[in-house]
Design an enzyme around this catalytic site. Structure first.
Site, PDB file in Angstrom:
ATOM      1  N   ARG A  67       8.783  -8.769   7.183  1.00  0.00           N
ATOM      2  CA  ARG A  67       7.867  -7.776   6.608  1.00  0.00           C
ATOM      3  C   ARG A  67       8.596  -6.839   5.630  1.00  0.00           C
ATOM      4  O   ARG A  67       8.118  -6.537   4.537  1.00  0.00           O
ATOM      5  CB  ARG A  67       7.223  -6.956   7.737  1.00  0.00           C
ATOM      6  CG  ARG A  67       6.131  -6.031   7.260  1.00  0.00           C
ATOM      7  CD  ARG A  67       5.430  -5.337   8.411  1.00  0.00           C
ATOM      8  NE  ARG A  67       4.970  -6.236   9.456  1.00  0.00           N
ATOM      9  CZ  ARG A  67       3.919  -7.056   9.349  1.00  0.00           C
ATOM     10  NH1 ARG A  67       3.212  -7.079   8.251  1.00  0.00           N
ATOM     11  NH2 ARG A  67       3.574  -7.838  10.348  1.00  0.00           N
ATOM     12  N   ARG A  93      -2.884  -7.571   5.644  1.00  0.00           N
ATOM     13  CA  ARG A  93      -1.459  -7.577   5.966  1.00  0.00           C
ATOM     14  C   ARG A  93      -1.058  -6.163   6.336  1.00  0.00           C
ATOM     15  O   ARG A  93      -1.433  -5.210   5.639  1.00  0.00           O
ATOM     16  CB  ARG A  93      -0.694  -8.018   4.715  1.00  0.00           C
ATOM     17  CG  ARG A  93       0.696  -8.432   4.977  1.00  0.00           C
ATOM     18  CD  ARG A  93       1.467  -8.777   3.741  1.00  0.00           C
ATOM     19  NE  ARG A  93       2.864  -8.575   4.058  1.00  0.00           N
ATOM     20  CZ  ARG A  93       3.633  -9.480   4.623  1.00  0.00           C
ATOM     21  NH1 ARG A  93       3.180 -10.689   4.871  1.00  0.00           N
ATOM     22  NH2 ARG A  93       4.882  -9.194   4.939  1.00  0.00           N
ATOM     23  N   ASN A 109      -7.377   2.706   2.216  1.00  0.00           N
ATOM     24  CA  ASN A 109      -7.862   1.421   2.742  1.00  0.00           C
ATOM     25  C   ASN A 109      -9.354   1.533   3.013  1.00  0.00           C
ATOM     26  O   ASN A 109      -9.866   2.621   3.265  1.00  0.00           O
ATOM     27  CB  ASN A 109      -7.133   1.109   4.056  1.00  0.00           C
ATOM     28  CG  ASN A 109      -7.585  -0.188   4.690  1.00  0.00           C
ATOM     29  OD1 ASN A 109      -7.722  -1.206   4.009  1.00  0.00           O
ATOM     30  ND2 ASN A 109      -7.841  -0.178   5.985  1.00  0.00           N
ATOM     31  N   HIS A 111     -12.235  -0.037   5.671  1.00  0.00           N
ATOM     32  CA  HIS A 111     -12.395  -0.792   6.914  1.00  0.00           C
ATOM     33  C   HIS A 111     -13.897  -0.870   7.226  1.00  0.00           C
ATOM     34  O   HIS A 111     -14.609   0.129   7.078  1.00  0.00           O
ATOM     35  CB  HIS A 111     -11.643  -0.103   8.052  1.00  0.00           C
ATOM     36  CG  HIS A 111     -11.726  -0.869   9.336  1.00  0.00           C
ATOM     37  ND1 HIS A 111     -11.009  -2.033   9.553  1.00  0.00           N
ATOM     38  CD2 HIS A 111     -12.471  -0.668  10.444  1.00  0.00           C
ATOM     39  CE1 HIS A 111     -11.306  -2.495  10.755  1.00  0.00           C
ATOM     40  NE2 HIS A 111     -12.193  -1.696  11.316  1.00  0.00           N
ATOM     41  N   GLU A 145       0.102   3.288  11.653  1.00  0.00           N
ATOM     42  CA  GLU A 145      -0.659   2.601  12.701  1.00  0.00           C
ATOM     43  C   GLU A 145      -1.900   1.973  12.052  1.00  0.00           C
ATOM     44  O   GLU A 145      -2.562   2.598  11.221  1.00  0.00           O
ATOM     45  CB  GLU A 145      -1.104   3.581  13.788  1.00  0.00           C
ATOM     46  CG  GLU A 145       0.008   4.384  14.419  1.00  0.00           C
ATOM     47  CD  GLU A 145       0.519   5.529  13.537  1.00  0.00           C
ATOM     48  OE1 GLU A 145      -0.269   6.050  12.719  1.00  0.00           O
ATOM     49  OE2 GLU A 145       1.709   5.870  13.631  1.00  0.00           O
TER      50      GLU A 145
HETATM   51  C1  GAR Z   1     -14.182  -5.999   3.678  1.00  0.00           C
HETATM   52  O1  GAR Z   1     -15.298  -6.015   4.523  1.00  0.00           O
HETATM   53  C2  GAR Z   1     -13.162  -4.980   4.148  1.00  0.00           C
HETATM   54  O2  GAR Z   1     -13.740  -3.833   4.696  1.00  0.00           O
HETATM   55  C3  GAR Z   1     -12.431  -5.774   5.203  1.00  0.00           C
HETATM   56  O3  GAR Z   1     -12.288  -7.056   4.648  1.00  0.00           O
HETATM   57  C4  GAR Z   1     -13.405  -7.304   3.791  1.00  0.00           C
HETATM   58  C5  GAR Z   1     -12.870  -7.751   2.450  1.00  0.00           C
HETATM   59  O4  GAR Z   1     -13.910  -8.160   1.614  1.00  0.00           O
HETATM   60  N1  GAR Z   1     -11.170  -5.184   5.514  1.00  0.00           N
HETATM   61  C6  GAR Z   1     -10.665  -5.122   6.739  1.00  0.00           C
HETATM   62  O5  GAR Z   1     -11.197  -5.612   7.700  1.00  0.00           O
HETATM   63  C7  GAR Z   1      -9.329  -4.397   6.847  1.00  0.00           C
HETATM   64  N2  GAR Z   1      -9.098  -3.962   8.186  1.00  0.00           N
HETATM   65  P1  GAR Z   1     -13.671  -8.302   0.055  1.00  0.00           P
HETATM   66  O6  GAR Z   1     -12.429  -9.172  -0.112  1.00  0.00           O
HETATM   67  O7  GAR Z   1     -14.901  -8.985  -0.448  1.00  0.00           O
HETATM   68  O8  GAR Z   1     -13.489  -6.928  -0.515  1.00  0.00           O
END
Ligand code: GAR
Length: 218
Positions: A67, A93, A109, A111, A145
């Protein structure tokens, strides 16, 4: 005024990246996307970034078993592009503590839940399983975290009877596409302040017709 130089990091589809790029292409938007970066050379979202003529960089994670080594390269690519803010947009990641601390308050970010509930993966399935009536999405500053950090913007969506993961994910994604550009705008306008690990937003109003924070948080 100079625009906030933004990098968007993706791993797969990149629909949030697409929305951020579209927002940045509005003439008076205070941020610009200077880099789209992926840890996955086959991320479908890279195609869109290419079409839009954006700078693209792939750091193939299969070449970096450690990493820390991946993150050293990531750090130098971000610095090469003079990035001010990093938007993780489906970047699947975990970043090292070292990198997160180096870029403290300069990585955000999105979520697909109302954090701090439902951190981690398989969010929508767990939301449905739990029986809650509302879900949504959260844009937050990144801390070491996973899915931790001060909340900048949240948007709420209802959970309907008979929802499937697919239906709920689509409803939440539509909210994500509003929340992420709003969070980027607020930061780029200098309206987001951190006070003892809580976000205060100066004079911000949610777009009409969306259940979305902030309303007025100051
Ligand atoms: C989205 O729903 C985002 O919130 C999630 O991945 C998806 C990506 O969609 N992210 C996570 O779960 C991070 N913990 P996208 O590639 O179409 O933007």
């Amino acid at each position: 005024m100079a625009k906030l130089k933004t990098a968007v990091l993706i791993s797969e589809r990149g629909s949030n990246m697409r929305e951020l790029v579209a927002a940045c292409n509005e003439p008076d938007f205070p941020a610009e996307v200077v880099l789209v970066l992926s840890n996955n050379p086959d991320a479908p979202g890279l195609e869109h970034a290419k079409e839009k003529g954006l700078a693209i960089h792939v750091i193939d994670q299969s070449g970096f078993p450690k990493r820390a080594e991946f993150d050293v390269v990531l750090d130098s690519v971000l610095r090469d592009h003079k990035v001010n803010l990093v938007c993780l947009a489906g970047f699947m990641r975990i970043l090292s503590e070292d990198l997160v601390n180096k870029w403290r308050n300069r990585i955000i970010n999105i979520h697909p839940s109302l954090l701090p509930s439902f951190k981690g993966l398989n969010t929508h399935a767990r939301v449905l399983q739990s029986g809650v009536s509302f879900s949504g999405c959260t844009v937050h500053f990144v801390r070491p975290e996973m899915d931790e950090g001060p909340v900048i913007v949240q948007a709420v969506v209802p959970v309907h009877n008979g929802d499937t993961v697919k239906k709920l994910a689509a409803r939440v994604l539509a909210a994500e596409h509003k929340a992420y550009p709003l969070a980027l705008r607020l930061i780029a306008e200098g309206r987001v302040r951190l006070v003892v690990e809580k976000v205060k937003i100066d004079g911000a109003l949610a777009p009409a017709g969306v259940v979305i924070n902030p309303t007025e948080k100051s």
